[in-house]
Design a protein around this motif. Structure first.
Motif, PDB file in Angstrom:
ATOM      1  N   TYR A  65       2.845   2.644  11.631  1.00 43.17           N
ATOM      2  CA  TYR A  65       2.982   3.088  10.487  1.00 43.17           C
ATOM      3  C   TYR A  65       4.347   4.264  10.560  1.00 43.17           C
ATOM      4  O   TYR A  65       5.621   4.078   9.485  1.00 43.17           O
ATOM      5  CB  TYR A  65       1.834   3.441   9.451  1.00 43.17           C
ATOM      6  N   ARG A  89       7.825   8.393  -1.500  1.00 42.21           N
ATOM      7  CA  ARG A  89       6.401   7.512  -0.916  1.00 42.21           C
ATOM      8  C   ARG A  89       7.112   7.583   0.741  1.00 42.21           C
ATOM      9  O   ARG A  89       5.980   7.431   1.728  1.00 42.21           O
ATOM     10  CB  ARG A  89       6.615   6.599  -1.496  1.00 42.21           C
ATOM     11  N   ARG A 146       1.189  -0.861   0.218  1.00 42.59           N
ATOM     12  CA  ARG A 146      -0.117   0.317   0.110  1.00 42.59           C
ATOM     13  C   ARG A 146       0.707   0.716  -0.281  1.00 42.59           C
ATOM     14  O   ARG A 146       1.525   1.582   0.816  1.00 42.59           O
ATOM     15  CB  ARG A 146      -0.866   0.187   1.472  1.00 42.59           C
ATOM     16  N   PHE A 147       0.654   2.358  -1.118  1.00 45.75           N
ATOM     17  CA  PHE A 147       0.660   3.700  -0.860  1.00 45.75           C
ATOM     18  C   PHE A 147       2.610   3.197  -1.517  1.00 45.75           C
ATOM     19  O   PHE A 147       3.271   4.637  -1.924  1.00 45.75           O
ATOM     20  CB  PHE A 147       1.536   4.516   0.055  1.00 45.75           C
ATOM     21  N   VAL A 180       4.838   8.454   3.237  1.00 48.56           N
ATOM     22  CA  VAL A 180       3.952   7.853   4.047  1.00 48.56           C
ATOM     23  C   VAL A 180       4.315   8.265   6.202  1.00 48.56           C
ATOM     24  O   VAL A 180       3.733   8.464   6.790  1.00 48.56           O
ATOM     25  CB  VAL A 180       4.154   6.197   4.207  1.00 48.56           C
ATOM     26  N   SER A 237       8.241   3.013   8.712  1.00 51.47           N
ATOM     27  CA  SER A 237       8.914   3.849   6.927  1.00 51.47           C
ATOM     28  C   SER A 237       9.847   4.933   7.765  1.00 51.47           C
ATOM     29  O   SER A 237      10.182   4.931   6.646  1.00 51.47           O
ATOM     30  CB  SER A 237       7.460   5.237   7.230  1.00 51.47           C
ATOM     31  N   SER A 251       1.273   9.832   8.277  1.00 52.03           N
ATOM     32  CA  SER A 251       0.411   8.973   9.221  1.00 52.03           C
ATOM     33  C   SER A 251       1.324   9.551  11.091  1.00 52.03           C
ATOM     34  O   SER A 251       0.402   9.906  11.575  1.00 52.03           O
ATOM     35  CB  SER A 251       1.647   7.307   9.072  1.00 52.03           C
TER      36      SER A 251
END
Length: 183
Positions: A138, A52, A36-37, A56, A142, A60
């Protein structure tokens, strides 16, 4: 008739999902699972992978901060309603415990597939109450990698190794045969 009457697709058009891997333009063997993403940019860290990850992480963290403000407003509503300090403490304890459980379960999901999917479904309500914990998981993950990248990379590399092993040891496969050198 035109030269291209049998082929209605434009050249270099990607093949649709579900097309057999033997068709031109589709690589053979296992394909990486999208995250996802990130899609499949995690494989080679291309296609804006770094941006990305930053997106994220920032998204988040911003969502977690916004959620904390919403919870603060909800707590102020409880204070205005004068429900008592016991209820206020129970609400705080509930969100703290649910956030801790959601953080732990989300973090574990980045490293391994769930052993009992029915249990994960049963915890879905608890994790939705503690969504701040999931958002923080998340965010932290990340900073290290794309969330779930390590698990998917391990699975993808083992699937590729198995595919190559099957392909090279299969008898009668002319693509796997070594050609003798000519003198």
């Amino acid at each position: 008739m035109s030269e291209n009457s049998g082929n209605n697709e434009a050249p270099n058009t990607p093949t649709p999902p579900g097309t057999p891997s033997g068709t031109p333009g589709t690589p053979s063997g296992p394909q990486p699972e999208p995250i996802r993403f990130f899609g499949t940019t995690w494989v080679d860290h291309d296609g804006g992978y770094g941006l990305r990850r930053v997106g994220v992480a920032v998204g988040s963290l911003a969502a977690a901060v916004a959620a904390c403000f919403v919870l603060r407003f909800a707590f102020q509503g409880l204070e205005i309603a004068e429900v008592g300090s016991l209820v206020g403490m129970l609400v705080i304890a509930m969100f703290a415990i649910c956030s801790a459980v959601a953080f732990r379960k989300t973090w574990e999901a980045f490293g391994s597939r769930p052993k009992d999917p029915a249990r994960e479904d049963a915890l879905r309500g608890l994790k939705s109450i503690g969504f701040i914990g999931s958002l923080l998981a998340y965010f932290v993950r990340s900073l290290i990698e794309a969330p779930g990248e390590k698990l998917r990379r391990t699975e993808y590399e083992s699937a590729r190794a198995q595919f190559e092993k099957r392909r090279s040891t299969r008898t009668g496969n002319p693509a796997a045969r070594k050609r003798p050198k000519r003198r």
